[in-house]
Design a protein around this motif. Structure first.
Motif, PDB file in Angstrom:
ATOM      1  N   LEU A  25       0.813  -1.217   0.000  1.00 44.33           N
ATOM      2  CA  LEU A  25       0.000   0.000   0.000  1.00 44.33           C
ATOM      3  C   LEU A  25       0.845   1.265   0.000  1.00 44.33           C
ATOM      4  O   LEU A  25       2.003   1.251   0.437  1.00 44.33           O
ATOM      5  N   ASP A  26       0.245   2.366  -0.435  1.00 40.46           N
ATOM      6  CA  ASP A  26       0.853   3.675  -0.170  1.00 40.46           C
ATOM      7  C   ASP A  26       0.676   4.003   1.318  1.00 40.46           C
ATOM      8  O   ASP A  26       1.615   4.408   1.986  1.00 40.46           O
ATOM      9  N   ALA A  28      -1.295   2.638   5.023  1.00 39.08           N
ATOM     10  CA  ALA A  28      -2.115   1.736   5.835  1.00 39.08           C
ATOM     11  C   ALA A  28      -2.592   2.528   7.048  1.00 39.08           C
ATOM     12  O   ALA A  28      -1.770   3.059   7.809  1.00 39.08           O
ATOM     13  N   GLY A 138       5.265  -1.105   7.340  1.00 41.22           N
ATOM     14  CA  GLY A 138       4.104  -1.958   7.121  1.00 41.22           C
ATOM     15  C   GLY A 138       3.467  -2.370   8.433  1.00 41.22           C
ATOM     16  O   GLY A 138       3.861  -1.918   9.517  1.00 41.22           O
ATOM     17  N   SER A 160       3.647  -0.980   3.552  1.00 42.12           N
ATOM     18  CA  SER A 160       3.058   0.307   3.176  1.00 42.12           C
ATOM     19  C   SER A 160       4.120   1.387   3.325  1.00 42.12           C
ATOM     20  O   SER A 160       5.019   1.278   4.156  1.00 42.12           O
TER      21      SER A 160
END
Ligand code: 48H
Ligand code: FE2
Length: 260
Positions: A25-26, A28, A138, A160
């Protein structure tokens, strides 16, 4: 004719598609209260790949209950401005005070954020973070019910570029980071300062001021920002929470767009 196994397979397949897509993800977001939802809305609207995790069945955090279970909330002028961007409108009570039904606010925030592209995972809790090169990179996730039951079942992990701690009063993600890694935070003392008592006016200002990156890759918003940086609480006035979510989104958008 409806086939029960087709129904089961449809759910399993679609869910796994969503979860697999959220493993890189960009941003979270941990916590689906007002600040997390608003951050998710602005990030998704800007086209970022963003998902929000909340361990509970229902998304919305502390909005649902209004003040002491009276399901109304108050926002000020600036908070009402953000609500208008989300197609909500407070009812003027006195100059500078607007009220809204807390159920309508929660439902609308969830709906607008998801329609903008935010992927929400309810029932998934966050137990830890990923650290790479001294940066939060992350999340470590598990079923919310697993931690409630106290079972030891090993988790799964996602990457992320940013993590937003929007977990409310307990600032759970930042607390875990400090406990496990003993790191210094970007706060006045370098530690978690702790939430202060009630002062609505100061608390509202604190919430926005305290929103920011407290460790590389980790931002705090909403009550978590006040818990980490030492802000006052403000009771059931929600403008600061909404503004904090927007501010967190702006900071991460800047970081994402200016990264190498
Ligand atoms: C997954 C988690 C975890 C975890 C927690 O408390 P929230 O509503 O958060 P905010 O900061 O957006 O809003 C605060 C506001 O509701 C409030 O409490 C105010 C204004 N108080 C003033 C006062 O004086 O008391 O939501 C946080 C959400 C909840 O839904 C939790 O279930 C969730 O985060 N959560 N989800 N993994 N480790 N920890
Ligand atoms: Fe609260």
């Amino acid at each position: 004719m409806l086939n029960e196994v087709t129904i089961s397979r449809a759910i399993i397949t679609r869910y796994m598609d969503k979860l697999s897509a959220a493993l890189d993800l960009d941003v979270a977001i941990v916590g689906g209260g007002p600040s997390g939802l608003v951050a998710g809305y602005y990030l998704a609207k800007a086209g970022k790949k963003v998902a929000l995790f909340d361990r509970k069945l229902s998304i919305g955090g502390g909005i649902w209950g209004g003040g002491m279970m009276f399901n109304e909330i108050v926002v000020q002028e600036a908070g009402n401005g953000i609500l208008q961007e989300l197609d909500l409108q407070g009812t003027r009570y006195e100059p500078g005070y607007y009220t809204l039904d807390s159920v309508l606010v929660t439902a609308t925030l969830i709906c607008k954020a998801m329609r903008a592209g935010l992927q929400i995972f309810n029932l998934i809790g966050v137990d830890d973070v990923v650290i790479k090169d001294n940066r939060v990179s992350g999340l470590v996730i598990n079923w919310g019910a697993v931690s409630t039951l106290g079972w030891h079942i090993d988790p799964l992990t996602l990457f992320s570029r940013y993590v937003l701690d929007a977990t409310g009063h307990d600032a759970e993600i930042t607390t875990i980071l400090v406990r496990k890694m003993g790191v210094n935070l970007n706060t006045e003392t370098g530690a978690i300062v702790g939430e202060k008592s009630m002062d609505a006016e100061t608390g509202e200002e604190d919430t926005v001021k305290n929103t920011g990156e407290v460790y590389p890759g980790l931002l705090v918003s909403g009550m978590a920002a006040n818990a980490v940086c030492g802000g006052y609480r403000m009771g059931p006035v929600f403008g600061g929470m909404l503004l904090s979510g927007k501010r967190a989104a702006e900071l991460m958008l800047h970081g994402l767009d200016h990264a190498r």
